[in-house]
Design a protein around this motif. Structure first.
Motif, PDB file in Angstrom:
ATOM      1  N   THR A 201      -3.934 -15.900  -9.067  1.00 18.56           N
ATOM      2  CA  THR A 201      -4.777 -15.799  -7.529  1.00 18.56           C
ATOM      3  C   THR A 201      -3.880 -15.233  -6.664  1.00 18.56           C
ATOM      4  OG1 THR A 201      -3.472 -17.526  -6.754  1.00 18.56           O
ATOM      5  CG2 THR A 201      -4.849 -18.386  -8.319  1.00 18.56           C
ATOM      6  N   GLU A 202      -4.724 -14.668  -5.519  1.00 20.13           N
ATOM      7  CA  GLU A 202      -4.594 -13.551  -4.269  1.00 20.13           C
ATOM      8  C   GLU A 202      -3.121 -14.702  -3.573  1.00 20.13           C
ATOM      9  OE1 GLU A 202      -5.405 -11.216  -3.230  1.00 20.13           O
ATOM     10  OE2 GLU A 202      -7.219 -11.611  -4.550  1.00 20.13           O
ATOM     11  N   ASP A 203      -2.868 -15.913  -3.868  1.00 21.86           N
ATOM     12  CA  ASP A 203      -1.538 -16.349  -2.918  1.00 21.86           C
ATOM     13  C   ASP A 203      -0.861 -15.622  -4.328  1.00 21.86           C
ATOM     14  OD1 ASP A 203      -2.651 -17.153  -0.770  1.00 21.86           O
ATOM     15  OD2 ASP A 203      -3.211 -18.960  -1.846  1.00 21.86           O
ATOM     16  N   ASP A 204      -1.033 -16.320  -5.558  1.00 23.58           N
ATOM     17  CA  ASP A 204       0.662 -15.728  -6.424  1.00 23.58           C
ATOM     18  C   ASP A 204      -0.112 -14.692  -7.564  1.00 23.58           C
ATOM     19  OD1 ASP A 204       1.449 -18.119  -6.410  1.00 23.58           O
ATOM     20  OD2 ASP A 204      -0.058 -19.029  -6.777  1.00 23.58           O
ATOM     21  N   TRP A 205      -0.038 -13.528  -7.283  1.00 19.21           N
ATOM     22  CA  TRP A 205      -0.318 -12.010  -7.500  1.00 19.21           C
ATOM     23  C   TRP A 205       0.905 -11.646  -8.300  1.00 19.21           C
ATOM     24  CZ3 TRP A 205      -4.926  -9.992  -6.697  1.00 19.21           C
ATOM     25  CH2 TRP A 205      -5.242  -8.699  -6.990  1.00 19.21           C
ATOM     26  N   PRO A 206       0.962 -11.316  -9.432  1.00 14.79           N
ATOM     27  CA  PRO A 206       1.684 -11.558 -10.255  1.00 14.79           C
ATOM     28  C   PRO A 206       2.483 -10.053  -9.566  1.00 14.79           C
ATOM     29  CG  PRO A 206      -0.329  -9.915 -11.356  1.00 14.79           C
ATOM     30  CD  PRO A 206      -0.425 -10.648 -10.037  1.00 14.79           C
ATOM     31  N   GLU A 207       3.332 -10.038  -8.265  1.00 17.55           N
ATOM     32  CA  GLU A 207       3.781  -8.755  -7.807  1.00 17.55           C
ATOM     33  C   GLU A 207       4.939  -8.132  -8.507  1.00 17.55           C
ATOM     34  OE1 GLU A 207       5.598  -8.354  -3.564  1.00 17.55           O
ATOM     35  OE2 GLU A 207       4.670  -9.787  -3.639  1.00 17.55           O
ATOM     36  N   VAL A 262       1.238  -2.863  -4.539  1.00 21.55           N
ATOM     37  CA  VAL A 262       0.597  -3.867  -4.671  1.00 21.55           C
ATOM     38  C   VAL A 262      -0.024  -4.985  -3.551  1.00 21.55           C
ATOM     39  CG1 VAL A 262       1.906  -6.554  -4.277  1.00 21.55           C
ATOM     40  CG2 VAL A 262       2.933  -4.591  -5.756  1.00 21.55           C
ATOM     41  N   GLY A 263      -1.344  -4.948  -4.065  1.00 20.09           N
ATOM     42  CA  GLY A 263      -2.291  -5.259  -3.300  1.00 20.09           C
ATOM     43  C   GLY A 263      -3.508  -4.885  -3.425  1.00 20.09           C
ATOM     44  N   SER A 264      -3.223  -3.032  -3.334  1.00 16.72           N
ATOM     45  CA  SER A 264      -4.100  -2.391  -2.945  1.00 16.72           C
ATOM     46  C   SER A 264      -4.486  -2.347  -4.780  1.00 16.72           C
ATOM     47  CB  SER A 264      -3.505  -1.338  -3.088  1.00 16.72           C
ATOM     48  OG  SER A 264      -2.712  -0.664  -4.291  1.00 16.72           O
ATOM     49  N   PHE A 265      -4.443  -3.221  -5.675  1.00 15.97           N
ATOM     50  CA  PHE A 265      -5.529  -2.041  -6.902  1.00 15.97           C
ATOM     51  C   PHE A 265      -4.613  -3.569  -8.022  1.00 15.97           C
ATOM     52  CE2 PHE A 265      -6.310  -0.141 -11.253  1.00 15.97           C
ATOM     53  CZ  PHE A 265      -7.559   1.137 -10.525  1.00 15.97           C
ATOM     54  N   ASP A 266      -6.422  -4.506  -8.545  1.00 15.73           N
ATOM     55  CA  ASP A 266      -5.969  -5.591  -8.944  1.00 15.73           C
ATOM     56  C   ASP A 266      -5.568  -5.256 -10.480  1.00 15.73           C
ATOM     57  OD1 ASP A 266      -7.627  -8.104  -9.906  1.00 15.73           O
ATOM     58  OD2 ASP A 266      -7.421  -6.304 -11.215  1.00 15.73           O
TER      59      ASP A 266
END
Length: 361
Positions: A201-207, A262-266
Motif C-alpha cells: 500500500t502507499e503507507d507500506d511501500w517496499p521502500e 522511492v515513491g516516484s516509480f511503482d
C-alpha cells in the motif's frame, strides 16, 4: 505526469505478444515541434526503463525533460524541422497502462495480475499513438538504452516504416552481466517484507527493496573511473554515519539517488519492465540480426556507444553496426570518449549531440 502529457485511450482489446489481453489501455505522450501537412517529419523517441514521456520542456510544461539538451529549436533533434513524439512505455506508471493501473474487472491495481509484458508490446502500443496522429511513415526512430530494444522491436513489427534509425547505448539483447544486475534488483524488491506478493500500500511501500534496486542500478549506470575522479575516498557528512556504511561520499551519492527514486516509480512496473528487457532478444529474431535488418530497415542508421558502458558494453553497439553494414545499410557508428558509463547519453551532450544532429541533417 506534467501538464504537457496527452493521453490516448484505446477502447478495444489489445492482445499482448505472449498471449495476455487488455480490454482497453491508456498511453501518455508528449510532443514538440509541428507536424507538417504531409505528416512526414515525425521523429519517434522511445525511453529507457524509468523515464516518462517528458523528454523536454515546452510551453505547457517548462520543467526540464530527461533529454532537455537534445530536443528543441536549433538543438540536435531540431523542433524547427521535426515533430518529436515521445510515448510513455506500456507497463510504466507515468501516464500509460501498467501494473499500477486499475484492473477494470476488480477495481483494484493490477499489480502481479497484469499480463506478461514484452518489449514487443511496448513498441506495438506506441504504434497506436502514431496511428492516432495520422502518421503513416516516420522520418526517424530514436532509441536509447531500453528504448533501443523498443526501436528494434518497432522495425521488427513495422518493417520499413522509418527513414532513419538511431540505436544509442543499446543492444539486440541483454548480456549475462545486465541480467544479473536486474535479477538482483528484482530480488531486492520482491523480498522486501512490505512487498507482500504485490499487495503493498502507499503507507507500506517496499521502500528498502526499491532503494537497494536503485543503488544497484546507479552502480551499473556509471563507471568506476568516473567515480574515482568524482568521489575518491572522500568522507561524507550529508547523512548520519552508520556502523557498517555511510562513511564515504560515494555512499551518500547512492543514498540520495535512491531516496529520490522511492515513491516516484511503482515497484511492480519496475519488475515487469525489467523482466521485459531481459527476455528481449532481437539477435534470434528472423534467424539473426542481419536478417531482421535486411527485412525491416533500408534507411540511414546511427549507432552510438561509449567504452565505459558496463550495462550495454561497446561490443554490443559494434555488433549492431556490423549487422547493419553487412546488409548494406547506410550506417554511421561512433564509439564516443566518455567516462560517464551507460548514463553518458543522458548527461554527456557535447559527445552525443553532434553525431545525432549530423545524422538528422
Amino acid at each position: 505526469m506534467g501538464p504537457a502529457t496527452n493521453y490516448y485511450v484505446h477502447r478495444h482489446t489489445f492482445g499482448l505478444y505472449r498471449g495476455g489481453r487488455l480490454s482497453s489501455l491508456q498511453l501518455g505522450w508528449e510532443s514538440w515541434g509541428t507536424l507538417n501537412a504531409e505528416r512526414s517529419n515525425a521523429v519517434l523517441l522511445f525511453t529507457g526503463l524509468s523515464p516518462g514521456a517528458h523528454a523536454a520542456s515546452s510551453e505547457r510544461d517548462p520543467d526540464p525533460g530527461w533529454w532537455e539538451d537534445m530536443i528543441g529549436p536549433g538543438k540536435p533533434i531540431d523542433t524547427d524541422r521535426y515533430f518529436v513524439l515521445c510515448v510513455n512505455s506500456l507497463g510504466s506508471c507515468k501516464g500509460s497502462t501498467g501494473p499500477a493501473s486499475i484492473n477494470p474487472e476488480t477495481g483494484r491495481p493490477w499489480r502481479l495480475r497484469f499480463p506478461e509484458l514484452t518489449i514487443d508490446d511496448v513498441a506495438r502500443a506506441a504504434r497506436l499513438v502514431v496511428d492516432h496522429l495520422g502518421i503513416d511513415h516516420l522520418a526517424a526512430v530514436v532509441g536509447p538504452s531500453m528504448g533501443g530494444l523498443t526501436a528494434l522491436a518497432w522495425i521488427k513489427h513495422f518493417p520499413n516504416s522509418t527513414d532513419r534509425l538511431a540505436l544509442i547505448s543499446t543492444a539486440c539483447s541483454a548480456t549475462p552481466f545486465a541480467i544479473a544486475i536486474r535479477s538482483l534488483q528484482r530480488e531486492a524488491i520482491v523480498t522486501d517484507r512490505n512487498f507482500r506478493e504485490g499487495h503493498y500500500t502507499e503507507d507500506d511501500w517496499p521502500e528498502v527493496g526499491m532503494r537497494i534496486a536503485r543503488k544497484l542500478g546507479m552502480i551499473s549506470y556509471r563507471s568506476a573511473s568516473e567515480w574515482q575522479d568524482r568521489f575518491g575516498r572522500r568522507h561524507q557528512d550529508y547523512f548520519p554515519a552508520t556502523q557498517f556504511g555511510m562513511r564515504f561520499e560515494v555512499e551518500s551519492y547512492l543514498e540520495s539517488h535512491a531516496r529520490k527514486f522511492v515513491g516516484s516509480f511503482d515497484p511492480c512496473c519496475y519488475l515487469y519492465l525489467s523482466r521485459a528487457m531481459d527476455l528481449f532478444d532481437a539477435c534470434d529474431t528472423d534467424h539473426g540480426l542481419r536478417a531482421l535488418f535486411k527485412r525491416s530497415f533500408t534507411g540511414k542508421a546511427l549507432v552510438l556507444g561509449v567504452e565505459s558502458d558496463l550495462l550495454f558494453p561497446l561490443w554490443q553497439q559494434q555488433d549492431l553496426a556490423a549487422a547493419l553494414e553487412a546488409e548494406e545499410a547506410d550506417v554511421a557508428f561512433q564509439a564516443l570518449p566518455s567516462a560517464k558509463g551507460h548514463d553518458a547519453f543522458l548527461v554527456d551532450f557535447d559527445q552525443f549531440g553532434p553525431p545525432i544532429a549530423t545524422w538528422l541533417e
